[in-house]
Design a protein around this motif. Structure first.
Motif, PDB file in Angstrom:
ATOM      1  N   THR A   1     -75.904 -81.823  42.543  1.00 47.81           N
ATOM      2  CA  THR A   1     -75.447 -81.921  41.153  1.00 47.81           C
ATOM      3  C   THR A   1     -76.687 -82.122  40.056  1.00 47.81           C
ATOM      4  OG1 THR A   1     -74.135 -83.607  40.129  1.00 47.81           O
ATOM      5  CG2 THR A   1     -75.609 -84.714  41.682  1.00 47.81           C
ATOM      6  N   ASP A   2     -76.259 -82.009  38.811  1.00 47.46           N
ATOM      7  CA  ASP A   2     -77.372 -82.185  37.932  1.00 47.46           C
ATOM      8  C   ASP A   2     -76.874 -83.122  36.869  1.00 47.46           C
ATOM      9  OD1 ASP A   2     -75.385 -80.629  36.610  1.00 47.46           O
ATOM     10  OD2 ASP A   2     -76.928 -79.033  36.250  1.00 47.46           O
ATOM     11  N   CYS A   3     -75.786 -84.022  37.143  1.00 46.37           N
ATOM     12  CA  CYS A   3     -75.338 -84.705  36.268  1.00 46.37           C
ATOM     13  C   CYS A   3     -74.428 -85.852  36.879  1.00 46.37           C
ATOM     14  CB  CYS A   3     -74.789 -84.415  35.087  1.00 46.37           C
ATOM     15  SG  CYS A   3     -74.327 -85.880  33.956  1.00 46.37           S
ATOM     16  N   ILE A   4     -74.195 -87.330  36.766  1.00 49.61           N
ATOM     17  CA  ILE A   4     -73.301 -88.073  37.406  1.00 49.61           C
ATOM     18  C   ILE A   4     -72.665 -89.080  36.366  1.00 49.61           C
ATOM     19  CG2 ILE A   4     -72.788 -89.623  39.227  1.00 49.61           C
ATOM     20  CD1 ILE A   4     -75.246 -88.433  40.890  1.00 49.61           C
TER      21      ILE A   4
ATOM     22  N   ALA B   1     -81.083 -88.586  43.761  1.00 51.60           N
ATOM     23  CA  ALA B   1     -80.609 -87.877  42.501  1.00 51.60           C
ATOM     24  C   ALA B   1     -81.550 -88.255  41.291  1.00 51.60           C
ATOM     25  CB  ALA B   1     -79.165 -88.114  42.003  1.00 51.60           C
ATOM     26  N   ARG B   2     -81.930 -89.613  41.202  1.00 51.62           N
ATOM     27  CA  ARG B   2     -82.699 -89.946  40.132  1.00 51.62           C
ATOM     28  C   ARG B   2     -84.259 -89.577  40.355  1.00 51.62           C
ATOM     29  NH1 ARG B   2     -82.900 -90.041  36.321  1.00 51.62           N
ATOM     30  NH2 ARG B   2     -84.114 -91.719  35.538  1.00 51.62           N
ATOM     31  N   GLU B   3     -84.508 -89.428  41.548  1.00 54.28           N
ATOM     32  CA  GLU B   3     -86.033 -89.036  41.958  1.00 54.28           C
ATOM     33  C   GLU B   3     -86.234 -87.420  41.491  1.00 54.28           C
ATOM     34  OE1 GLU B   3     -86.539 -90.051  45.858  1.00 54.28           O
ATOM     35  OE2 GLU B   3     -87.205 -92.058  45.373  1.00 54.28           O
ATOM     36  N   ARG B   4     -85.142 -86.699  41.485  1.00 52.67           N
ATOM     37  CA  ARG B   4     -84.868 -85.256  40.900  1.00 52.67           C
ATOM     38  C   ARG B   4     -84.684 -85.123  39.263  1.00 52.67           C
ATOM     39  NH1 ARG B   4     -80.574 -84.587  44.130  1.00 52.67           N
ATOM     40  NH2 ARG B   4     -79.552 -83.365  42.538  1.00 52.67           N
ATOM     41  N   GLY B   5     -84.630 -86.335  38.880  1.00 58.77           N
ATOM     42  CA  GLY B   5     -84.368 -86.506  37.312  1.00 58.77           C
ATOM     43  C   GLY B   5     -82.988 -86.183  36.736  1.00 58.77           C
ATOM     44  N   ILE B   6     -81.827 -86.440  37.531  1.00 55.67           N
ATOM     45  CA  ILE B   6     -80.739 -86.375  37.283  1.00 55.67           C
ATOM     46  C   ILE B   6     -80.031 -87.443  36.391  1.00 55.67           C
ATOM     47  CG2 ILE B   6     -78.290 -86.206  38.186  1.00 55.67           C
ATOM     48  CD1 ILE B   6     -80.281 -83.650  38.875  1.00 55.67           C
ATOM     49  N   PRO B   7     -79.671 -87.409  35.339  1.00 57.54           N
ATOM     50  CA  PRO B   7     -78.944 -88.518  34.272  1.00 57.54           C
ATOM     51  C   PRO B   7     -77.744 -88.909  35.190  1.00 57.54           C
ATOM     52  CG  PRO B   7     -78.406 -86.235  33.684  1.00 57.54           C
ATOM     53  CD  PRO B   7     -79.227 -85.974  34.631  1.00 57.54           C
ATOM     54  N   ILE B   8     -77.649 -90.412  34.862  1.00 57.33           N
ATOM     55  CA  ILE B   8     -76.527 -91.070  35.577  1.00 57.33           C
ATOM     56  C   ILE B   8     -76.077 -91.932  34.603  1.00 57.33           C
ATOM     57  CG2 ILE B   8     -75.758 -92.762  37.300  1.00 57.33           C
ATOM     58  CD1 ILE B   8     -77.788 -91.910  39.049  1.00 57.33           C
ATOM     59  N   VAL B   9     -74.830 -91.324  33.926  1.00 61.54           N
ATOM     60  CA  VAL B   9     -74.238 -92.073  32.890  1.00 61.54           C
ATOM     61  C   VAL B   9     -73.180 -93.170  33.325  1.00 61.54           C
ATOM     62  CG1 VAL B   9     -73.208 -91.857  30.681  1.00 61.54           C
ATOM     63  CG2 VAL B   9     -74.648 -90.076  31.485  1.00 61.54           C
ATOM     64  N   VAL B  10     -73.294 -94.605  33.164  1.00 62.55           N
ATOM     65  CA  VAL B  10     -72.305 -95.288  33.410  1.00 62.55           C
ATOM     66  C   VAL B  10     -71.640 -95.959  32.600  1.00 62.55           C
ATOM     67  CG1 VAL B  10     -72.255 -97.656  34.682  1.00 62.55           C
ATOM     68  CG2 VAL B  10     -74.041 -96.115  35.505  1.00 62.55           C
ATOM     69  N   PHE B  11     -70.132 -96.115  32.615  1.00 57.99           N
ATOM     70  CA  PHE B  11     -69.182 -96.845  31.809  1.00 57.99           C
ATOM     71  C   PHE B  11     -68.673 -97.888  32.705  1.00 57.99           C
ATOM     72  CE2 PHE B  11     -69.842 -92.629  30.084  1.00 57.99           C
ATOM     73  CZ  PHE B  11     -69.400 -92.681  28.658  1.00 57.99           C
ATOM     74  N   ASN B  12     -68.927 -99.031  32.342  1.00 56.73           N
ATOM     75  CA  ASN B  12     -68.476-100.210  33.109  1.00 56.73           C
ATOM     76  C   ASN B  12     -68.692-101.337  32.176  1.00 56.73           C
ATOM     77  OD1 ASN B  12     -67.640-100.979  35.692  1.00 56.73           O
ATOM     78  ND2 ASN B  12     -69.416-102.317  35.691  1.00 56.73           N
ATOM     79  N   PRO B  13     -67.757-102.474  32.305  1.00 62.71           N
ATOM     80  CA  PRO B  13     -68.041-103.470  31.259  1.00 62.71           C
ATOM     81  C   PRO B  13     -68.941-104.533  31.615  1.00 62.71           C
ATOM     82  CG  PRO B  13     -65.642-103.375  32.041  1.00 62.71           C
ATOM     83  CD  PRO B  13     -66.580-102.382  32.806  1.00 62.71           C
ATOM     84  N   LEU B  14     -69.627-104.436  32.871  1.00 65.74           N
ATOM     85  CA  LEU B  14     -70.647-105.349  33.174  1.00 65.74           C
ATOM     86  C   LEU B  14     -71.913-104.502  33.556  1.00 65.74           C
ATOM     87  CD1 LEU B  14     -68.273-107.127  33.837  1.00 65.74           C
ATOM     88  CD2 LEU B  14     -69.595-108.362  35.163  1.00 65.74           C
TER      89      LEU B  14
ATOM     90  N   ALA C   1     -71.714 -86.898  25.404  1.00 67.26           N
ATOM     91  CA  ALA C   1     -71.018 -85.838  25.549  1.00 67.26           C
ATOM     92  C   ALA C   1     -72.095 -84.797  25.538  1.00 67.26           C
ATOM     93  CB  ALA C   1     -69.996 -85.601  24.380  1.00 67.26           C
ATOM     94  N   ARG C   2     -73.186 -84.947  24.955  1.00 67.29           N
ATOM     95  CA  ARG C   2     -74.243 -83.961  25.058  1.00 67.29           C
ATOM     96  C   ARG C   2     -74.873 -83.748  26.247  1.00 67.29           C
ATOM     97  NH1 ARG C   2     -74.912 -85.901  19.534  1.00 67.29           N
ATOM     98  NH2 ARG C   2     -76.307 -87.754  20.163  1.00 67.29           N
ATOM     99  N   ILE C   3     -74.923 -85.042  26.917  1.00 69.21           N
ATOM    100  CA  ILE C   3     -75.665 -85.137  28.164  1.00 69.21           C
ATOM    101  C   ILE C   3     -74.615 -84.021  29.104  1.00 69.21           C
ATOM    102  CG2 ILE C   3     -76.046 -86.356  30.364  1.00 69.21           C
ATOM    103  CD1 ILE C   3     -76.907 -88.738  28.320  1.00 69.21           C
ATOM    104  N   TYR C   4     -73.380 -84.379  28.957  1.00 70.55           N
ATOM    105  CA  TYR C   4     -72.637 -83.640  30.023  1.00 70.55           C
ATOM    106  C   TYR C   4     -72.428 -82.190  29.396  1.00 70.55           C
ATOM    107  CZ  TYR C   4     -67.866 -82.286  31.659  1.00 70.55           C
ATOM    108  OH  TYR C   4     -66.553 -81.781  32.180  1.00 70.55           O
ATOM    109  N   ALA C   5     -72.678 -82.049  28.388  1.00 72.05           N
ATOM    110  CA  ALA C   5     -72.538 -80.299  27.961  1.00 72.05           C
ATOM    111  C   ALA C   5     -73.914 -79.573  28.426  1.00 72.05           C
ATOM    112  CB  ALA C   5     -72.561 -80.333  26.406  1.00 72.05           C
ATOM    113  N   ARG C   6     -74.970 -80.268  28.740  1.00 72.63           N
ATOM    114  CA  ARG C   6     -76.063 -79.763  29.042  1.00 72.63           C
ATOM    115  C   ARG C   6     -75.953 -79.499  30.610  1.00 72.63           C
ATOM    116  NH1 ARG C   6     -78.644 -83.002  25.351  1.00 72.63           N
ATOM    117  NH2 ARG C   6     -79.050 -84.489  26.834  1.00 72.63           N
ATOM    118  N   ALA C   7     -75.250 -80.130  31.500  1.00 75.08           N
ATOM    119  CA  ALA C   7     -75.187 -80.013  32.788  1.00 75.08           C
ATOM    120  C   ALA C   7     -74.297 -78.921  33.232  1.00 75.08           C
ATOM    121  CB  ALA C   7     -74.822 -81.309  33.455  1.00 75.08           C
ATOM    122  N   THR C   8     -74.622 -78.440  34.353  1.00 75.84           N
ATOM    123  CA  THR C   8     -73.685 -77.244  35.011  1.00 75.84           C
ATOM    124  C   THR C   8     -73.069 -77.552  36.189  1.00 75.84           C
ATOM    125  OG1 THR C   8     -75.681 -76.554  36.488  1.00 75.84           O
ATOM    126  CG2 THR C   8     -75.688 -75.530  34.292  1.00 75.84           C
TER     127      THR C   8
END
Length: 769
Positions: free
Chosen positions: A210-213, A234-247, A353-360
């Motif tokens: 993966t190149d984005c989570i 994944a993070r050690e490969r520089g993969i962005p991880i975008v989190v949606f969570n109330p906490l 969304a921009r992060i998502y759009a850059r990932a394949t």
């Protein structure tokens, strides 16, 4: 009894690290389970046993220690040296034990012998296995089959689960609710509709590609910590991880790997999430619609600039149905409405969304933060919409990844434990075993509770679990439970559900999965399915807690033989003597998944079930993946409409797995010595005229005429969205009405419960635990 010494303080250390090591030492000592430590090297290994805690998948190449903090706690709990025998019940009535906290019941240790309730003394008394089976069979034969429920908790093996569903259907019903009804049934219903399979599409190996989570509503640090290995890599490969969570959960902030000496000896922790978006509880549909709207706008701009499109138009045209209607809905949805319902700013959603759009290759990971809402199905299907826009299902490193809870909850559904007859090959069962299976729909968990209350359910057989404590509307369900004619609980340890019983009650102790299951001197192999669809062998490595314990399979067979007429096509005893024969039967019923089961289960990494959507084969009516339209932007119940109504999220601590409480601390949230807390934003505390540390109560705002309250909760200032609260499950289950569940799936809506704050300290309700 546990004496509370309460300390509340911020916790800023990483997940894992020395905090995890210290916690494991404390738990091992607590359960007197030091001899369990060597067994851990076999946990989730090819020659070992499947963890009895979470269902996260195994990597093809095992780590040195393939267990996490909570998985080790589950092992210590099961292999405790403490015992609960008939002598214990001779000293304590059930009325007395019902006043004990749940953790104190768990602390008593392993059950050692079969027991039958004696109403004259209000105690469990010893009973022989033969007498127990005979009595249970007599009672079941006297009852109408449709009035009996066969519940499964999610920890039984594939072999036992298959036998259990066959028992229920031979008896005459499809009343096979399970713990999926309380958590991920929303996933099963939603994914079946839109991609043609009720499970996810991601394998553990996809994390390497993966190149984005994107992460939604899942607390990995407490609920599936082994996944932190994949996230760290994944993070050690520089993969962005975008989190949606109330906490902002610690496990998604940073992690120190206990298997990394450099990190443990002073190295810096790994940042896990690169972006945190604290979405309002019930606001995920709005957040996802905002992401989709931003993707469309990026695509519009790319087309205007003559650049490559952001949408994967070839994929959409070849593999999806309904995109035009979905696109129109997204374009018609106003940013102001998205911001209001999600609690997030447009700029934040556009950035994601921009992060998502850059990932394949993007994968979306989610948990019960999406499934346990009124519109939980819309949460899941809108997340699928988001992935489909850029072709992120059916390619390496991408896909939809629901994270299941119980260690075989997905597997038991795979082999037939389902109240939905259309999901089970009943014609094959009929031909295979020479009977006519029932064809009508069975009872879900919620419908079971309603049946207990109205008297239509007369008997309950529990294959593991703590049903009475786990279900919503506790203060209505528990008093009705005594009206049942028969309750049978198959269990390893004592819990609340064993003390709330029918007129006739049996407590049948079984082997744990970590214990050696030897039949006539031959060590048996069990099997489970993880949440990524891989089947694994499991072999116990520890001596049984008692010579009187039977395997779960033997207990199911014992009930079946005492209840059902003989069937020349089923030799229950032979199946129990050699579980390989059960696997042969499973393979005959489900050949597409389990062909050559006995050979394939011996492969070191197990084997994967077919996942058609992973190959872009869509088993939907349109033969394509479906874009769908959400019913609205809010996934939540709103309550009775009062301006003082807040949204409560029920949570687990990191010293807990489902209803099993290992300790009174929630290290990651800085709570020690209590579970009776309510997390609240500082501005809400001030607005309500409260103080940090003040004792309050919560009252349901359902507006249906029933009083539902929980008292004695301590206010804890915490970083979460305005208007929302957090408090522990199952302590706050009494606040959730049975009817407040997800549409279609009937999963209780425990992540956005409409409540009011009761500021005056009040006495605790006697059964609010």
């Amino acid at each position: 009894m546990q004496k509370e010494t309460i300390t509340i303080h911020p916790y800023d250390a990483p997940a894992g690290g020395w905090g995890s090591v210290k916690s494991l030492g404390t738990t091992a000592a607590h359960f007197h389970a030091y001899d369990a430590v060597p067994v851990l090297r076999h946990q989730n290994k090819p020659d070992g046993y499947a963890c009895v805690s979470c269902a996260w998948g195994r990597p093809q190449k095992s780590h040195v220690a393939e267990f996490c903090e909570n998985g080790a706690k589950a092992t210590f709990s099961e292999l405790t040296s403490k015992r609960v025998s008939a002598d214990f019940f001779a000293r304590h009535t059930l009325a007395e034990l019902r006043t004990w906290p749940d953790m104190d019941l768990e602390d008593l240790g392993r059950l050692t012998e079969p027991l039958r309730y004696d109403s004259d003394s209000d105690r469990y008394l010893p009973v022989s296995w033969e007498a127990a089976f005979a009595d249970i069979g007599t009672e079941l034969k006297a009852l109408a089959p449709k009035s009996v429920v066969f519940y499964a908790s999610g920890r039984a093996s594939l072999e036992t689960s298959y036998m259990y569903q066959l028992l229920a259907r031979l008896y005459g019903n499809n009343n096979l609710p399970d713990s999926s009804n309380m958590c991920h049934e929303t996933t099963s219903v939603a994914l079946q509709k839109v991609i043609g399979q009720g499970v996810g599409t991601v394998h553990v190996a996809d994390f390497e590609h993966t190149d984005c989570i994107f992460f939604f509503g899942q607390n990995v640090g407490s609920n599936s910590p082994r996944m932190l290995h994949q996230l760290q890599e994944a993070r050690e490969r520089g993969i962005p991880i975008v989190v949606f969570n109330p906490l902002r959960e610690r496990g998604l902030i940073e992690f120190k790997n206990p298997q990394n000496p450099a990190q443990m000896l002073g190295g810096s922790a790994t940042e896990i999430a690169t972006h945190h978006h604290q979405v309002r509880p019930g606001g995920d549909i709005a957040a996802l619609m905002g992401l989709c709207k931003a993707v469309l706008e990026l695509d519009d701009q790319a087309r205007a600039d003559g650049k490559p499109r952001v949408l994967d138009q070839p994929f959409i045209e070849a593999h999806t149905h309904g995109f035009e209607a979905f696109e129109a809905r997204v374009r018609d949805t106003a940013w102001a409405d998205i911001e209001h319902e999600s609690g997030l700013q447009r700029s934040a959603l556009e950035g994601a969304a921009r992060i998502y759009a850059r990932a394949t290759a993007v994968m979306a990971v989610y948990g019960m933060g999406l499934t346990q809402h009124k519109r939980g199905l819309d949460n899941v299907t809108t997340l699928v919409n988001f992935l489909l826009m850029r072709g992120n299902i059916g390619k390496s490193g991408a896909g939809i990844c629901p994270v299941r809870g119980h260690s075989n909850v997905q597997g038991q559904r795979t082999v037939g434990i389902s109240e939905k007859p259309e999901l089970v090959p009943l014609d094959k069962l009929a031909k295979q075993f020479g009977f006519e299976p029932p064809r009508d729909k069975g009872l879900t968990t919620v419908e079971t509770c309603e049946g207990v209350i109205d008297g239509s359910v007369r008997a309950f057989i529990g294959l593991g679990g703590n049903f009475v404590r786990a279900v919503p509307d506790h203060n209505r369900v528990e008093p009705a439970w005594s009206g049942l004619r028969l309750t049978v609980q198959i269990a390893t340890k004592l819990n609340r559900s064993h003390l709330v019983h029918g007129q006739l009650a049996y407590l049948l102790p079984c082997l744990g999965r970590i214990e050696r299951d030897e039949q006539h001197g031959v060590l048996q192999t069990l099997s489970t399915e993880d949440s990524t669809g891989w089947m694994h062998a499991s072999r116990g490595h520890h001596a049984p807690a008692s010579e009187q314990l039977l395997s779960e399979a033997r207990i199911v067979a014992g009930i079946a033989k005492a209840t059902l007429a003989p069937n020349p096509r089923i030799d229950w005893d032979a199946w129990c003597d050699d579980y390989g024969r059960v696997r042969d039967a499973i393979a005959e019923t489900f050949p597409e998944i389990f062909h050559d089961f006995n050979r394939r289960i011996e492969a070191p990494g197990g084997f994967a079930r077919p996942l058609p959507a992973r190959e872009r084969v869509w088993k939907t009516p349109s033969k394509k993946a479906e874009f769908t339209l959400p019913q609205g932007l809010s996934a939540a119940f709103t309550g009775d409409g009062g301006t003082d109504v807040m949204r409560l999220m029920t949570l687990r601590s990191n010293d807990q797995f489902n209803t099993t409480i290992y300790g009174m601390n929630d290290r990651f949230r800085g709570v020690e010595g209590t579970r009776r807390v309510v997390f609240m934003h500082r501005e809400d505390i001030a607005m309500l005229g409260l103080e940090d540390g003040q004792e309050i109560g919560l009252s349901s705002a359902a507006g249906d005429g029933f009083q539902r309250e929980v008292h004695g909760l301590r206010v804890v200032e915490y970083d979460l969205p305005r208007g929302s609260l957090g408090a522990y499950y199952p302590e706050c289950n009494p606040l959730i009405p049975l009817w407040q569940h997800a549409d279609e799936s009937q999963v209780p809506a425990g992540k956005s419960v409409p409540v009011r704050v009761l500021p005056q300290p009040m006495a605790r309700l006697p059964i609010a635990a």
